[in-house]
Design a protein around this motif. Structure first.
Motif, short mmCIF file in Angstrom:
data_model
loop_
_atom_site.label_atom_id
_atom_site.label_comp_id
_atom_site.label_asym_id
_atom_site.label_seq_id
_atom_site.Cartn_x
_atom_site.Cartn_y
_atom_site.Cartn_z
N VAL A 151 0.84 -1.19 0.00
CA VAL A 151 0.00 0.00 0.00
C VAL A 151 0.88 1.25 0.00
CG1 VAL A 151 -1.76 1.33 1.25
CG2 VAL A 151 -1.85 -1.16 1.27
N ILE A 152 0.51 2.24 -0.80
CA ILE A 152 1.17 3.55 -0.76
C ILE A 152 0.40 4.43 0.21
CG2 ILE A 152 1.72 5.63 -2.07
CD1 ILE A 152 2.17 3.88 -4.51
N THR A 153 1.08 4.97 1.20
CA THR A 153 0.45 5.80 2.22
C THR A 153 0.77 7.27 2.01
OG1 THR A 153 2.28 5.77 3.80
CG2 THR A 153 0.78 3.88 3.81
N ASN A 154 0.15 8.12 2.81
CA ASN A 154 0.41 9.56 2.73
C ASN A 154 1.81 9.92 3.21
OD1 ASN A 154 -2.12 10.36 1.71
ND2 ASN A 154 -3.04 10.25 3.74
N ASP A 155 2.46 9.00 3.91
CA ASP A 155 3.81 9.25 4.39
C ASP A 155 4.87 8.96 3.33
OD1 ASP A 155 2.91 9.97 6.95
OD2 ASP A 155 2.83 7.87 7.58
N ASP A 156 4.48 8.26 2.27
CA ASP A 156 5.43 7.93 1.20
C ASP A 156 5.64 9.12 0.28
OD1 ASP A 156 5.93 5.19 1.83
OD2 ASP A 156 3.95 4.68 1.02
N THR A 157 6.84 9.25 -0.26
CA THR A 157 7.12 10.24 -1.29
C THR A 157 6.48 9.76 -2.59
OG1 THR A 157 9.22 10.82 -0.24
CG2 THR A 157 8.91 11.50 -2.55
N PRO A 158 5.54 10.52 -3.17
CA PRO A 158 4.75 10.02 -4.31
C PRO A 158 5.57 9.45 -5.46
CG PRO A 158 3.77 12.02 -3.47
CD PRO A 158 5.06 11.85 -2.72
N THR A 159 6.52 10.21 -5.98
CA THR A 159 7.28 9.75 -7.15
C THR A 159 8.07 8.49 -6.84
OG1 THR A 159 7.47 12.03 -7.93
CG2 THR A 159 8.96 10.40 -8.89
N THR A 160 8.74 8.47 -5.70
CA THR A 160 9.52 7.30 -5.31
C THR A 160 8.62 6.09 -5.11
OG1 THR A 160 11.14 8.71 -4.18
CG2 THR A 160 11.12 6.38 -3.59
N ALA A 161 7.46 6.30 -4.48
CA ALA A 161 6.54 5.19 -4.21
C ALA A 161 6.00 4.58 -5.50
CB ALA A 161 5.40 5.67 -3.32
N ILE A 162 5.61 5.43 -6.45
CA ILE A 162 5.07 4.93 -7.71
C ILE A 162 6.12 4.12 -8.46
CG2 ILE A 162 4.26 5.63 -10.00
CD1 ILE A 162 2.09 5.81 -7.91
N ARG A 163 7.37 4.52 -8.36
CA ARG A 163 8.44 3.85 -9.11
C ARG A 163 8.96 2.60 -8.41
NH1 ARG A 163 11.59 9.38 -11.06
NH2 ARG A 163 10.38 9.68 -12.97
N THR A 164 8.83 2.52 -7.10
CA THR A 164 9.43 1.40 -6.37
C THR A 164 8.42 0.41 -5.80
OG1 THR A 164 9.53 2.68 -4.30
CG2 THR A 164 11.44 2.79 -5.77
N LYS A 165 7.23 0.86 -5.45
CA LYS A 165 6.23 -0.04 -4.86
C LYS A 165 5.37 -0.68 -5.96
CE LYS A 165 5.77 1.59 -0.13
NZ LYS A 165 4.82 1.91 0.97
N GLY B 3 -12.42 1.75 -18.51
CA GLY B 3 -12.62 3.13 -18.94
C GLY B 3 -12.20 4.17 -17.93
N GLY B 4 -12.06 3.76 -16.67
CA GLY B 4 -11.74 4.75 -15.65
C GLY B 4 -11.17 4.13 -14.39
N PHE B 5 -10.71 5.02 -13.51
CA PHE B 5 -9.99 4.63 -12.29
C PHE B 5 -10.48 5.50 -11.14
CE2 PHE B 5 -6.61 5.98 -9.46
CZ PHE B 5 -6.03 4.80 -9.02
N VAL B 6 -10.60 4.90 -9.95
CA VAL B 6 -11.03 5.64 -8.75
C VAL B 6 -10.13 5.27 -7.58
CG1 VAL B 6 -12.86 5.96 -7.04
CG2 VAL B 6 -13.44 5.80 -9.47
N SER B 7 -9.69 6.28 -6.82
CA SER B 7 -8.92 6.04 -5.60
C SER B 7 -9.21 7.12 -4.59
CB SER B 7 -7.41 6.01 -5.91
OG SER B 7 -6.67 5.86 -4.70
N ALA B 8 -9.24 6.73 -3.31
CA ALA B 8 -9.34 7.69 -2.21
C ALA B 8 -8.01 7.79 -1.48
CB ALA B 8 -10.44 7.26 -1.24
N GLY B 9 -6.96 7.28 -2.09
CA GLY B 9 -5.64 7.25 -1.47
C GLY B 9 -4.89 8.56 -1.56
N SER B 10 -3.59 8.50 -1.36
CA SER B 10 -2.72 9.68 -1.36
C SER B 10 -2.91 10.49 -2.64
CB SER B 10 -1.26 9.23 -1.26
OG SER B 10 -0.38 10.26 -1.64
N THR B 11 -3.29 11.76 -2.48
CA THR B 11 -3.52 12.62 -3.65
C THR B 11 -2.27 12.74 -4.49
OG1 THR B 11 -5.20 13.90 -2.47
CG2 THR B 11 -4.23 14.91 -4.41
N GLY B 12 -1.13 12.98 -3.84
CA GLY B 12 0.12 13.13 -4.57
C GLY B 12 0.46 11.89 -5.37
N ALA B 13 0.29 10.72 -4.77
CA ALA B 13 0.61 9.47 -5.45
C ALA B 13 -0.34 9.21 -6.62
CB ALA B 13 0.57 8.31 -4.45
N VAL B 14 -1.62 9.53 -6.43
CA VAL B 14 -2.59 9.36 -7.52
C VAL B 14 -2.22 10.25 -8.70
CG1 VAL B 14 -4.99 9.70 -8.23
CG2 VAL B 14 -4.48 8.61 -6.04
#
Length: 343
Positions: A65-79, A98-109
């Motif tokens: 899971v990517i959390t709000n504590d993760d750095t978005p760019t690093t998390a997307i590339r490594t997790k 056709g589409g995607f929905v998430s309530a997770g980290s805004t930066g990571a999304v």
């Protein structure tokens, strides 16, 4: 139509996400949902659900899971095994999605959408665009509200084109009225960015530009679209949210601390308060759309409950069916190439 859902994103995941997805399935018989996340946790949450068509719901197992504590760019590339990354991969690899929905980290999304989904041709900066309630009840699209802190004037023109297409698809407005967020309505007001953006917006074909919009007029209903850089747009959004919460708290405090007359008056006004609460309830209106990427991406509020998740999923399906991404691409194609190439 298939919608990919990050089942582990948000404060109330996975239970509220799963409940919302099932409710969306029951409301729309032509909808398919793919839940991405810890399969055991998702299946446990499904045990809490009422009957639903199991043939229209799939699960993709994702243990991280990517959390709000993760750095978005690093998390997307490594997790790579995170629910968010695997959900974006499913979105891009499944032609039916056709589409995607998430309530997770805004930066990571936002980073994930930018890196995994990619920009529509001609779009310099994708932007986050929530629909806010207005006094006249028509709603207003605020674009951008946080994705781009630093902008150039051409970016704001692109925001206006994208948000106008979105207002037409989402609100049913044929010729959206566009305003530029500024510290005064006069043409000469503002800083260098807004003054230059005002000139570009006024001469750009396809934009129904009315002029500057002060922050106090965003919710007036006089505009269908208000464009801004992400820094000021986010401040305006949070200020409106904070003001609304403060006013409701003051009213409640006044009622509870008042005498019998106050309580009787509040009782008589209860239907009015209920109507206002319903109008201002973000849970009923879905999420903010990330405009400018090649597929529909909807970011739900981090505290979303099932009701909001359901609305976001149905919103994503509706936008995908309206071909919003194609309409944005069409709108971008009318701009001069030198301007669209600028970053």
């Amino acid at each position: 139509m298939k919608i990919i859902v990050d089942a582990m994103g948000g404060d109330n995941a996975p239970l509220q996400i799963v409940l919302g997805a099932v409710d969306a399935l029951n409301q729309d018989k032509n909808l398919k949902v793919v839940l991405v996340g810890d399969q055991n946790a998702i299946e446990q949450s499904l045990c809490e659900c009422k009957e639903y068509d199991k043939n229209r719901l799939d699960i993709i197992d994702a243990k991280d899971v990517i959390t709000n504590d993760d750095t978005p760019t690093t998390a997307i590339r490594t997790k790579k095994e995170s629910s968010l990354v695997k959900a974006f991969d499913a979105l891009m690899h499944d032609d039916e999605a056709g589409g995607f929905v998430s309530a997770g980290s805004t930066g990571a999304v936002l980073v994930g959408a930018y890196l995994k989904v990619g920009r529509i041709k001609g779009v310099t900066r994708p932007a986050l665009a929530p629909v806010l309630p207005t006094l006249k009840g028509n709603g207003v699209v605020l674009c951008d509200c946080g994705a781009n802190v630093d902008c150039k004037s051409v970016n704001l023109v692109h925001f206006a084109i994208m948000a106008s297409a979105y207002a037409t698809a989402m609100l049913g407005v044929k010729n959206p009225r566009v305003g530029l967020l500024n510290n005064g309505v006069e043409e000469h007001k503002g800083n260098e960015l807004t003054q230059e953006a005002h000139k570009l917006l006024a001469k750009t074909e396809g934009i129904n530009f009315l002029g500057n919009c002060e922050a106090r007029d965003i919710l007036s209903g006089d505009f269908d679209v208000v464009v801004s850089d992400g820094f000021n747009g986010n401040i305006a959004l949070k200020s409106a949210e904070g003001t609304a919460n403060t006013m409701l708290s003051l009213i409640k405090e006044g009622v509870y601390s008042g005498g019998l007359r106050t309580k009787l008056g509040a009782l008589m006004l209860k239907p009015v308060f209920a109507k206002v609460k319903k109008k201002m309830d973000y849970n009923a209106h879905g999420g903010a759309c990330f405009l400018g990427v090649k597929k529909v991406v909807v970011k739900s509020h981090g505290a979303s409950k099932a009701k909001s998740v359901t609305a976001s999923i149905l919103q994503a399906k509706s936008l995908a069916e309206s071909k919003i991404c194609d309409k944005i691409a069409s709108g971008m194609s009318v701009l001069d190439k030198p301007e669209t190439a600028e970053n």
